[in-house]
Design a protein around this motif. Structure first.
Motif, PDB file in Angstrom:
ATOM      1  N   LEU A 174       0.878  -1.242  -0.015  1.00 46.56           N
ATOM      2  CA  LEU A 174      -0.101   0.006   0.031  1.00 46.56           C
ATOM      3  C   LEU A 174       1.043   1.259   0.028  1.00 46.56           C
ATOM      4  O   LEU A 174       0.746   2.226  -0.615  1.00 46.56           O
ATOM      5  CB  LEU A 174      -1.044  -0.161   1.256  1.00 46.56           C
ATOM      6  CG  LEU A 174      -1.996  -1.251   1.357  1.00 46.56           C
ATOM      7  CD1 LEU A 174      -2.927  -1.171   2.341  1.00 46.56           C
ATOM      8  CD2 LEU A 174      -2.841  -1.341   0.021  1.00 46.56           C
ATOM      9  N   THR A 243      -5.414   4.740   2.184  1.00 49.71           N
ATOM     10  CA  THR A 243      -6.080   3.406   1.827  1.00 49.71           C
ATOM     11  C   THR A 243      -6.569   2.977   3.264  1.00 49.71           C
ATOM     12  O   THR A 243      -5.650   2.973   4.175  1.00 49.71           O
ATOM     13  CB  THR A 243      -5.120   2.480   1.384  1.00 49.71           C
ATOM     14  OG1 THR A 243      -4.441   2.774   0.256  1.00 49.71           O
ATOM     15  CG2 THR A 243      -5.462   1.239   1.175  1.00 49.71           C
ATOM     16  N   VAL A 248     -13.024   5.810   7.840  1.00 48.04           N
ATOM     17  CA  VAL A 248     -12.184   6.626   7.988  1.00 48.04           C
ATOM     18  C   VAL A 248     -11.935   7.760   6.641  1.00 48.04           C
ATOM     19  O   VAL A 248     -11.714   8.780   6.604  1.00 48.04           O
ATOM     20  CB  VAL A 248     -11.003   5.997   8.542  1.00 48.04           C
ATOM     21  CG1 VAL A 248      -9.841   6.996   8.534  1.00 48.04           C
ATOM     22  CG2 VAL A 248     -11.021   5.310   9.649  1.00 48.04           C
ATOM     23  N   LYS A 251     -13.945  10.470   6.741  1.00 51.40           N
ATOM     24  CA  LYS A 251     -13.132  11.663   7.681  1.00 51.40           C
ATOM     25  C   LYS A 251     -12.179  12.326   7.049  1.00 51.40           C
ATOM     26  O   LYS A 251     -11.826  13.627   7.160  1.00 51.40           O
ATOM     27  CB  LYS A 251     -12.864  10.664   9.060  1.00 51.40           C
ATOM     28  CG  LYS A 251     -14.012  10.320   9.966  1.00 51.40           C
ATOM     29  CD  LYS A 251     -13.398  10.032  11.140  1.00 51.40           C
ATOM     30  CE  LYS A 251     -14.361   9.297  12.047  1.00 51.40           C
ATOM     31  NZ  LYS A 251     -13.621   8.354  13.246  1.00 51.40           N
ATOM     32  N   ILE A 252     -11.326  11.515   6.394  1.00 44.32           N
ATOM     33  CA  ILE A 252     -10.286  12.031   5.645  1.00 44.32           C
ATOM     34  C   ILE A 252     -10.739  13.171   4.636  1.00 44.32           C
ATOM     35  O   ILE A 252     -10.156  14.307   4.603  1.00 44.32           O
ATOM     36  CB  ILE A 252      -9.179  10.956   4.908  1.00 44.32           C
ATOM     37  CG1 ILE A 252      -8.934   9.927   5.929  1.00 44.32           C
ATOM     38  CG2 ILE A 252      -8.211  11.592   4.167  1.00 44.32           C
ATOM     39  CD1 ILE A 252      -7.553  10.108   5.974  1.00 44.32           C
ATOM     40  N   GLN A 255     -11.691  16.242   6.214  1.00 43.83           N
ATOM     41  CA  GLN A 255     -10.652  16.730   6.936  1.00 43.83           C
ATOM     42  C   GLN A 255      -9.671  17.625   6.007  1.00 43.83           C
ATOM     43  O   GLN A 255      -9.422  18.602   6.070  1.00 43.83           O
ATOM     44  CB  GLN A 255      -9.604  15.779   7.866  1.00 43.83           C
ATOM     45  CG  GLN A 255     -10.279  15.338   8.973  1.00 43.83           C
ATOM     46  CD  GLN A 255      -9.904  13.842   9.553  1.00 43.83           C
ATOM     47  OE1 GLN A 255     -10.497  13.356  10.393  1.00 43.83           O
ATOM     48  NE2 GLN A 255      -8.682  13.513   8.870  1.00 43.83           N
ATOM     49  N   CYS A 300      -8.781  -6.051   0.475  1.00 43.93           N
ATOM     50  CA  CYS A 300     -10.046  -5.182   0.309  1.00 43.93           C
ATOM     51  C   CYS A 300     -10.862  -5.615  -0.893  1.00 43.93           C
ATOM     52  O   CYS A 300     -12.065  -5.457  -1.125  1.00 43.93           O
ATOM     53  CB  CYS A 300      -9.341  -3.782  -0.277  1.00 43.93           C
ATOM     54  SG  CYS A 300      -8.284  -3.913  -1.551  1.00 43.93           S
ATOM     55  N   PHE A 400     -14.240  -8.359   6.405  1.00 43.43           N
ATOM     56  CA  PHE A 400     -12.755  -8.052   6.328  1.00 43.43           C
ATOM     57  C   PHE A 400     -12.096  -9.366   7.342  1.00 43.43           C
ATOM     58  O   PHE A 400     -11.315  -9.226   8.151  1.00 43.43           O
ATOM     59  CB  PHE A 400     -12.187  -6.898   6.961  1.00 43.43           C
ATOM     60  CG  PHE A 400     -11.019  -6.385   6.300  1.00 43.43           C
ATOM     61  CD1 PHE A 400     -11.068  -6.242   4.829  1.00 43.43           C
ATOM     62  CD2 PHE A 400      -9.921  -6.088   6.973  1.00 43.43           C
ATOM     63  CE1 PHE A 400      -9.997  -5.799   4.163  1.00 43.43           C
ATOM     64  CE2 PHE A 400      -8.796  -5.617   6.346  1.00 43.43           C
ATOM     65  CZ  PHE A 400      -8.734  -5.356   4.873  1.00 43.43           C
TER      66      PHE A 400
END
Ligand code: NAD
Length: 494
Positions: A174, A243, A248, A251-252, A255, A300, A400
């Motif tokens: 990643l 990734t 999240v 949220k990123i 932000q 993923c 997952f």
């Protein structure tokens, strides 16, 4: 030789990186932020105690990347390519360390990790990025006569400082998917791994130094959500590449929106594998089950939603039993193991919660591994769930873990409807003996990658990413490069 003897003999079995320093502006710095323990998920042992970056160190890493940017961007593509190849040489030589680091912090079985977690990342993806650095992407648009004759070029320029934030399941891959393309494009990078698997990335910091990359071009910090938050909302960052989970990811995006910073988001999925009625399921069932359960289902693009034509449903279940016999859950260092642990006890509990809830709402465990699990380690026995409505949580949400669901469908249109009936759209597969029909269905399925009859290896030159909640933008190939390039139109009178 028995498997146990081989495990006992593996020379690097207990090795973990000793690097605990961050890399900021070409200097290995002691961390000044909070500390936490890193646990081997297969043994539950604490294998390291690490310290994260303080807020001032995050600022310093961004400042160092900004300072390094003009000179790095000004290098020729050939020069950047040479740097990246040299870095790949160093990583190749360090493969014997990267491998145990990843096996011990992620729990990926060594049989799988050697290629998927190390070799593929370095030999294929980073080398591809090194070559991509040399490409001249200038497009000459030719003439335009209104109101007077002009000509135009479109040129590509690096966006600037990239915050690269990665998930836990493939720490090296990643990271390379991000910094390979970013460095090739002429960007500088601040890399932040998952706090659950920081050791490989800390080691990377040392290897960056060894490769002699100019100071500040690549910076490594570690930390929790607060560090991720600071980075993704930082005014000194020009692009956030993330990734991780869709929660999240959202949220990123928020932000980063404060500074209108662009984002590339590689998120989760609930990818379908469609089995058309013309297929001999006895030939594919085992491969299908061994694929979604790879890396303990912590992938993923795991094809964990199996849509099988109703005429083949019973036969498919029968044929799949052999796969469950072949699943060996346990010590990642045992070459016979193909299913490792979940990353942490809370994640294990979440996966088991999905199974329990599915059974409570009327679902059935159609196939499962029932052998006793090792006493230590966050292992979960693989399960195939069925008899669930398509709106059940286990069908709709990313688990997952080593859990798949199977659903029958009536006809092709029904299969396409079901395939597209989740919030995600990362990958899909179609098993079909008729290539024309397979292609027609592939065009209808809303996913960033569609494999036909199992597809092939992850290509460094092909785009990877998702529709819907699976992400924004693409990684890899020319499409991945463009995420790190600004586009500029230059027009002149003739
Ligand atoms: P996660 O979303 O829990 O965490 C990922 C990273 O986000 C970590 O480094 C974490 O520290 C950081 N983070 C947490 N809160 C943050 C915040 N508010 N701001 C900024 N950063 C923050 O993901 P994970 O559990 O590590 O990884 C698993 C997920 O990643 C799965 O959903 C999986 O599908 C996805 N994934 C996607 C791809 C892809 O290419 N599409 C590849 C691998 C994994």
């Amino acid at each position: 030789m028995s498997a146990t003897t081989e495990v006992a003999r593996h020379p690097m079995k207990d090795w973990v990186p000793s690097t605990r320093t961050l890399l900021i502006g070409g200097e290995m710095q002691d961390p000044q932020g909070e500390t936490w323990d890193v646990v081997n998920p297969a043994t539950e042992e604490v294998i390291a105690t690490v310290g994260g970056a303080s807020s001032a160190q995050v600022d310093a890493a961004v400042a160092a990347a900004r300072k390094a940017f003009p000179a790095w961007a000004a290098l020729s593509g050939e020069q950047r390519s040479a740097h990246i190849h040299r870095f790949a040489d160093v990583l190749e030589k360090a493969a014997d360390k990267l491998l145990p680091s990843i096996v011990n912090e992620v729990g990926t079985p060594v049989s799988l990790a050697e290629y998927l977690q190390v070799k593929m990342a370095v030999d294929e993806h980073l080398r591809w990025a090194a070559e991509a650095a040399k490409v001249d992407r200038t497009v000459h648009l030719g003439g335009y006569d209104k109101p007077h004759p002009t000509e135009s070029d479109v040129v590509h320029q690096p966006v600037g400082v990239v915050a690269a934030i990665t998930g836990y399941n493939y720490p090296l891959n990643l990271a390379i998917f991000k910094f390979g393309a970013a460095l090739a494009a002429g960007c500088t990078v601040v890399l932040l791994p998952s706090p659950r698997t920081p050791l490989t990335t800390l080691l990377l910091g040392e290897l960056i130094q060894e490769a002699g990359l100019p100071a500040g071009v690549m910076n490594v910090v570690i930390g929790g959500a607060d560090v991720g938050q600071q980075l993704s909302s930082h005014r000194g960052v020009d692009r956030v590449s993330f990734t991780g989970s869709d929660a999240v990811g959202a949220k990123i995006m928020e932000q980063a929106a404060r500074n209108l910073t662009g984002v590339t988001l590689e998120l989760g999925g609930k990818s379908p594998s469609i089995v058309m009625p013309d297929v001999d399921v006895t030939k594919i069932a085992v491969e299908m089950h061994l694929r979604w359960s790879r890396n303990g289902g912590q992938g993923c693009a795991a094809l964990a939603r199996l849509l099988v034509h109703e005429s083949k449903y019973d036969q498919f279940l029968e044929a799949g039993a052999a796969a469950f016999d072949q699943m060996v859950v346990g010590d990642p260092w045992d070459p016979a193991t193909n299913i490792g642990p979940m990353i942490r006890p809370d994640h294990k509990a979440r996966v088991l919660g999905f199974i329990d809830e599915a059974v409570q709402v009327g679902g059935t465990k159609l196939l499962e591994v029932t052998k006793p699990l090792p006493e230590k380690g966050y292992f979960v026995n693989p399960v195939l769930l069925g008899d669930l409505p398509h709106d059940a949580r286990a069908v709709q949400e990313e688990i997952f873990g080593p859990v798949a669901v199977v659903l029958p469908f009536k006809d092709t249109e029904d299969a396409i409807r079901l395939a597209n009936d989740t919030a995600y759209g990362l990958a899909a597969n179609i098993w079909c003996d008729d290539p024309v029909e397979a292609r027609r269905v592939a065009e209808q399925v809303r996913a960033g990658t569609v494999w036909i009859n199992g597809g092939g290896a992850m290509r460094p030159d092909a785009p990877f990413g998702g529709y819907g909640r699976s992400g924004v933008g693409r990684e890899l190939g020319e499409w991945g490069m463009k995420e790190y390039l600004e586009v500029k139109h230059i027009q002149w009178r003739v």
